[in-house]
Design a protein around this motif. Structure first.
Motif, PDB file in Angstrom:
ATOM      1  N   TYR A  67      12.996 -14.868   1.076  1.00  0.00           N
ATOM      2  CA  TYR A  67      13.534 -14.397   2.365  1.00  0.00           C
ATOM      3  C   TYR A  67      12.935 -13.451   3.306  1.00  0.00           C
ATOM      4  O   TYR A  67      12.461 -14.251   3.676  1.00  0.00           O
ATOM      5  CB  TYR A  67      14.860 -13.850   2.299  1.00  0.00           C
ATOM      6  CG  TYR A  67      15.385 -13.324   3.461  1.00  0.00           C
ATOM      7  CD1 TYR A  67      16.423 -14.780   3.684  1.00  0.00           C
ATOM      8  CD2 TYR A  67      15.510 -12.665   4.603  1.00  0.00           C
ATOM      9  CE1 TYR A  67      17.442 -14.426   4.947  1.00  0.00           C
ATOM     10  CE2 TYR A  67      16.362 -12.775   5.569  1.00  0.00           C
ATOM     11  CZ  TYR A  67      17.126 -13.638   5.542  1.00  0.00           C
ATOM     12  OH  TYR A  67      17.866 -13.338   7.133  1.00  0.00           O
ATOM     13  N   GLU A  68      12.211 -11.990   3.437  1.00  0.00           N
ATOM     14  CA  GLU A  68      11.388 -11.431   4.231  1.00  0.00           C
ATOM     15  C   GLU A  68      10.205 -12.225   4.760  1.00  0.00           C
ATOM     16  O   GLU A  68       9.837 -12.161   5.470  1.00  0.00           O
ATOM     17  CB  GLU A  68      11.263 -10.205   3.054  1.00  0.00           C
ATOM     18  CG  GLU A  68      12.736  -9.414   3.270  1.00  0.00           C
ATOM     19  CD  GLU A  68      12.173  -7.904   3.188  1.00  0.00           C
ATOM     20  OE1 GLU A  68      11.330  -7.938   2.340  1.00  0.00           O
ATOM     21  OE2 GLU A  68      13.825  -7.438   2.490  1.00  0.00           O
ATOM     22  N   ARG A  69       9.476 -12.885   3.576  1.00  0.00           N
ATOM     23  CA  ARG A  69       7.682 -13.447   3.824  1.00  0.00           C
ATOM     24  C   ARG A  69       8.198 -14.521   4.692  1.00  0.00           C
ATOM     25  O   ARG A  69       7.382 -15.634   5.507  1.00  0.00           O
ATOM     26  CB  ARG A  69       7.237 -14.002   2.408  1.00  0.00           C
ATOM     27  CG  ARG A  69       6.014 -14.798   2.922  1.00  0.00           C
ATOM     28  CD  ARG A  69       5.134 -13.571   3.551  1.00  0.00           C
ATOM     29  NE  ARG A  69       3.744 -14.334   3.607  1.00  0.00           N
ATOM     30  CZ  ARG A  69       3.971 -14.994   4.944  1.00  0.00           C
ATOM     31  NH1 ARG A  69       4.948 -15.665   5.516  1.00  0.00           N
ATOM     32  NH2 ARG A  69       2.335 -15.538   4.549  1.00  0.00           N
ATOM     33  N   LEU A  70       9.809 -15.456   4.716  1.00  0.00           N
ATOM     34  CA  LEU A  70       9.621 -16.692   5.104  1.00  0.00           C
ATOM     35  C   LEU A  70      10.227 -16.396   6.895  1.00  0.00           C
ATOM     36  O   LEU A  70      10.455 -17.502   7.314  1.00  0.00           O
ATOM     37  CB  LEU A  70      10.172 -17.855   4.230  1.00  0.00           C
ATOM     38  CG  LEU A  70       9.607 -17.937   3.108  1.00  0.00           C
ATOM     39  CD1 LEU A  70      10.401 -19.114   1.851  1.00  0.00           C
ATOM     40  CD2 LEU A  70       8.398 -18.924   3.209  1.00  0.00           C
ATOM     41  N   THR A  71      11.119 -15.276   6.506  1.00  0.00           N
ATOM     42  CA  THR A  71      12.262 -15.053   7.780  1.00  0.00           C
ATOM     43  C   THR A  71      11.499 -14.402   8.938  1.00  0.00           C
ATOM     44  O   THR A  71      11.732 -14.259   9.580  1.00  0.00           O
ATOM     45  CB  THR A  71      13.334 -14.896   7.925  1.00  0.00           C
ATOM     46  OG1 THR A  71      13.466 -13.869   6.968  1.00  0.00           O
ATOM     47  CG2 THR A  71      14.289 -15.947   6.414  1.00  0.00           C
ATOM     48  N   GLY A  72      10.950 -13.026   7.718  1.00  0.00           N
ATOM     49  CA  GLY A  72      10.220 -12.234   8.912  1.00  0.00           C
ATOM     50  C   GLY A  72      11.038 -11.352   9.172  1.00  0.00           C
ATOM     51  O   GLY A  72      11.106  -9.797   9.793  1.00  0.00           O
ATOM     52  N   GLU A  73      13.080 -10.918   8.532  1.00  0.00           N
ATOM     53  CA  GLU A  73      13.975 -10.253   8.135  1.00  0.00           C
ATOM     54  C   GLU A  73      13.969  -9.605   7.066  1.00  0.00           C
ATOM     55  O   GLU A  73      13.538 -10.138   6.573  1.00  0.00           O
ATOM     56  CB  GLU A  73      15.031 -11.169   8.763  1.00  0.00           C
ATOM     57  CG  GLU A  73      14.900 -11.615  10.311  1.00  0.00           C
ATOM     58  CD  GLU A  73      16.047 -12.548  10.851  1.00  0.00           C
ATOM     59  OE1 GLU A  73      16.933 -12.498   9.223  1.00  0.00           O
ATOM     60  OE2 GLU A  73      16.505 -12.430  12.160  1.00  0.00           O
ATOM     61  N   ILE A  74      15.158  -8.630   7.678  1.00  0.00           N
ATOM     62  CA  ILE A  74      14.884  -7.889   6.144  1.00  0.00           C
ATOM     63  C   ILE A  74      15.753  -8.698   5.017  1.00  0.00           C
ATOM     64  O   ILE A  74      16.380  -9.096   5.821  1.00  0.00           O
ATOM     65  CB  ILE A  74      15.751  -6.335   6.297  1.00  0.00           C
ATOM     66  CG1 ILE A  74      14.362  -5.634   7.193  1.00  0.00           C
ATOM     67  CG2 ILE A  74      16.388  -5.109   5.792  1.00  0.00           C
ATOM     68  CD1 ILE A  74      15.529  -4.805   8.247  1.00  0.00           C
ATOM     69  N   GLY A  75      15.658  -8.199   3.653  1.00  0.00           N
ATOM     70  CA  GLY A  75      16.529  -8.931   3.056  1.00  0.00           C
ATOM     71  C   GLY A  75      17.613  -8.494   2.924  1.00  0.00           C
ATOM     72  O   GLY A  75      18.012  -7.241   3.064  1.00  0.00           O
ATOM     73  N   TYR A  76      18.713  -8.328   1.695  1.00  0.00           N
ATOM     74  CA  TYR A  76      20.222  -8.168   2.193  1.00  0.00           C
ATOM     75  C   TYR A  76      20.986  -9.165   1.047  1.00  0.00           C
ATOM     76  O   TYR A  76      22.073  -9.045   0.141  1.00  0.00           O
ATOM     77  CB  TYR A  76      21.314  -8.633   2.994  1.00  0.00           C
ATOM     78  CG  TYR A  76      21.113 -10.271   3.689  1.00  0.00           C
ATOM     79  CD1 TYR A  76      21.975 -10.537   2.896  1.00  0.00           C
ATOM     80  CD2 TYR A  76      20.957 -10.078   4.390  1.00  0.00           C
ATOM     81  CE1 TYR A  76      22.417 -12.206   2.812  1.00  0.00           C
ATOM     82  CE2 TYR A  76      20.686 -11.896   5.008  1.00  0.00           C
ATOM     83  CZ  TYR A  76      21.609 -13.023   4.310  1.00  0.00           C
ATOM     84  OH  TYR A  76      22.069 -14.177   4.106  1.00  0.00           O
ATOM     85  N   PHE A  77      20.059  -9.168   0.091  1.00  0.00           N
ATOM     86  CA  PHE A  77      20.740  -9.444  -1.900  1.00  0.00           C
ATOM     87  C   PHE A  77      20.905  -8.662  -2.018  1.00  0.00           C
ATOM     88  O   PHE A  77      22.071  -8.766  -3.143  1.00  0.00           O
ATOM     89  CB  PHE A  77      19.482 -10.973  -1.877  1.00  0.00           C
ATOM     90  CG  PHE A  77      19.388 -12.184  -1.383  1.00  0.00           C
ATOM     91  CD1 PHE A  77      20.609 -12.577  -0.374  1.00  0.00           C
ATOM     92  CD2 PHE A  77      18.192 -12.047  -1.088  1.00  0.00           C
ATOM     93  CE1 PHE A  77      20.160 -13.722   0.711  1.00  0.00           C
ATOM     94  CE2 PHE A  77      17.750 -13.447  -0.170  1.00  0.00           C
ATOM     95  CZ  PHE A  77      19.091 -14.268   0.482  1.00  0.00           C
ATOM     96  N   ASP A  78      20.039  -7.922  -2.417  1.00  0.00           N
ATOM     97  CA  ASP A  78      19.772  -6.723  -3.469  1.00  0.00           C
ATOM     98  C   ASP A  78      20.778  -5.410  -3.002  1.00  0.00           C
ATOM     99  O   ASP A  78      20.213  -4.471  -2.196  1.00  0.00           O
ATOM    100  CB  ASP A  78      18.862  -5.805  -3.700  1.00  0.00           C
ATOM    101  CG  ASP A  78      18.807  -5.593  -4.947  1.00  0.00           C
ATOM    102  OD1 ASP A  78      19.904  -4.694  -5.868  1.00  0.00           O
ATOM    103  OD2 ASP A  78      17.818  -3.758  -4.538  1.00  0.00           O
TER     104      ASP A  78
END
Length: 441
Positions: free
Chosen positions: A155-166
């Motif tokens: 997610y972070e690589r493709l959006t440039g945003e911080i992930g929130y799944f964990d």
């Protein structure tokens, strides 16, 4: 909280072939996923000793995490043109033929007796290049967290945003008949998995909120019918009263550095906001006058505090500068505003709005401008932000019809107002007052 996962991330991005410069593959996050990127997640390559159920689960969790964002389309497994083993080059033309934009290869092996190593490669099919490669190590019992961490990385690589799944969500789980509801504090993963109770049936609890380091939760407890703010240690399960404040206190919120707790305190029939210093045990009054002041929320830098107050004659959101003591009114729209929640990146304040007998959840900028309504219904409240400030969780209660018991759902919405979904709870459980955690340690 004991760390559920000990992992090592070995990061490497390698470009296996040289191609002309092209536009970088990125999700259009502003449009809210109107043109989602198509992602193919291959069957996980298993090493000796790897449980088949674990590899299947990891693939399913990664796909579900990405799909729920609304930013990605998961390619049907039956459409896959080939199976590409790790460290082998995909046939990009065949993947382009089924309109796949991102291909993910994964391998799960046994690192040692009770540990897994999860390796994955992310390929930009149109660009014909590998754009991400990571290796994660964790205990077998933490295999599901491995999946969430992998999804975060993609997610972070493709959006440039911080992930929130964990991450996790703490909330009030409501069970039992409508005339005799039991409210218990509960916690679950952000996708609803692994719900467990944190409080017993005998004590009424409300308003849970995580500490920034995920070591404790503050909440309102009616222990012995005495409404006070308590703290729960997530490592030991120990509960302790935060302090003796000489009146009913509620709506606790940690400061960003975890050293202070803002709360509402009722004295002589007037509700004001106070700040409790956890280290010095000192209590400082922050608001004054004869108005009702409650629902505090710190700005990410800890210098300001958003809250709601009826000092203007109607419930509105105000911001207090903690250094100068100055108060600024933010909201002037029709209706009443409540439960402000500052986004982790500081760019938004979420709120609840009540107008024309309808409840709304919305966002605005920190100056009270550019208000945007994200969802509306019979009753909804308690917005809370995911890390990265992309999504909000809140709860919505349906209106009872023909005597049917009211049902409360925990829902999540994108800041564009798109892609609203329910977080599934066990049968018979209503969800109220959710708070999203920081990324897990």
């Amino acid at each position: 909280m004991k760390k559920l996962l000990t992992f090592i991330i070995a990061f490497a991005v390698c470009f296996l072939t040289a191609f002309p410069v092209r536009a970088e593959l990125k999700v259009d996050i502003v449009a809210g996923g109107t043109n989602p990127i198509s992602v193919a997640v291959q069957k996980i390559e298993r090493g000796d000793g790897v449980a088949a159920k674990d590899s299947t689960m990891i693939r399913e969790v990664v796909e579900a995490d990405l799909k729920r964002t609304g930013l990605f389309r998961i390619v049907n497994h039956d459409a896959f043109p080939e199976y590409v083993k790790m460290h082998s080059l995909p046939n990009f033309k065949s993947w382009q033929a089924i309109k796949t934009q991102v291909l993910i290869q994964t391998k799960l092996t046994v690192e040692s007796g009770d540990r897994y190593r999860l390796e994955f490669f992310v390929w930009d099919v149109d660009g014909r290049e590998q754009i991400e490669a990571q290796s994660l190590v964790a205990s077998r019992k933490s295999a599901r967290r491995l999946a969430h961490i992998m999804a975060d990385a993609i997610y972070e690589r493709l959006t440039g945003e911080i992930g929130y799944f964990d991450t996790q969500i703490v909330f009030i789980a409501e069970t039992g008949p409508v005339h005799k509801r039991i409210k218990r504090m509960a916690i679950m993963d952000q996708d609803g998995y692994g719900m467990r109770y944190l409080s017993d049936k005998g004590t009424f609890v409300m308003s849970p909120h995580f500490s920034p380091n995920m070591q404790s939760i503050v909440f309102l407890s009616y222990h012995n019918d005495d409404p006070m703010v308590w703290a729960l240690d997530l490592d030991t399960g120990e509960q302790r009263r935060l302090g003796m404040f000489g009146g009913m206190n509620f709506s606790p919120r940690f400061s960003p550095d975890g050293t202070r707790v803002a709360l509402s305190l009722v004295k002589k029939g007037i509700t004001h906001i106070y700040e409790f210093n956890i280290e010095t045990k000192e209590l400082r009054q922050l608001t004054f006058g004869n108005s009702l002041n409650t629902s505090p929320s710190y700005s990410p830098d800890g210098k300001k505090l958003a809250f709601n107050s009826d000092r203007s004659g109607r419930q509105q959101i105000h911001v207090l500068d903690l250094e100068t003591g100055e108060v600024e009114r933010l909201t002037y729209g029709a209706g009443r505003y409540a439960t402000p929640a500052w986004s982790p990146d500081g760019q938004f304040i979420a709120f609840t709005k009540i107008a024309d007998d309808t409840f709304y959840v919305g966002v605005m900028d920190p100056r009270g401008r550019n208000e945007k309504i994200l969802a509306g219904g019979w009753f909804m409240e308690a917005p809370s932000w995911a890390p990265g400030s992309r999504r909000i969780v809140y709860y919505e209660t349906e209106k009872a019809i023909d005597g049917i018991e009211r049902i409360s759902h925990i829902r999540s919405v994108d800041i564009t107002g798109q892609n609203i979904y329910d977080i599934e709870l066990p049968d018979g459980v209503n969800g109220l007052e959710p708070t999203w955690s920081p990324r897990l340690p």
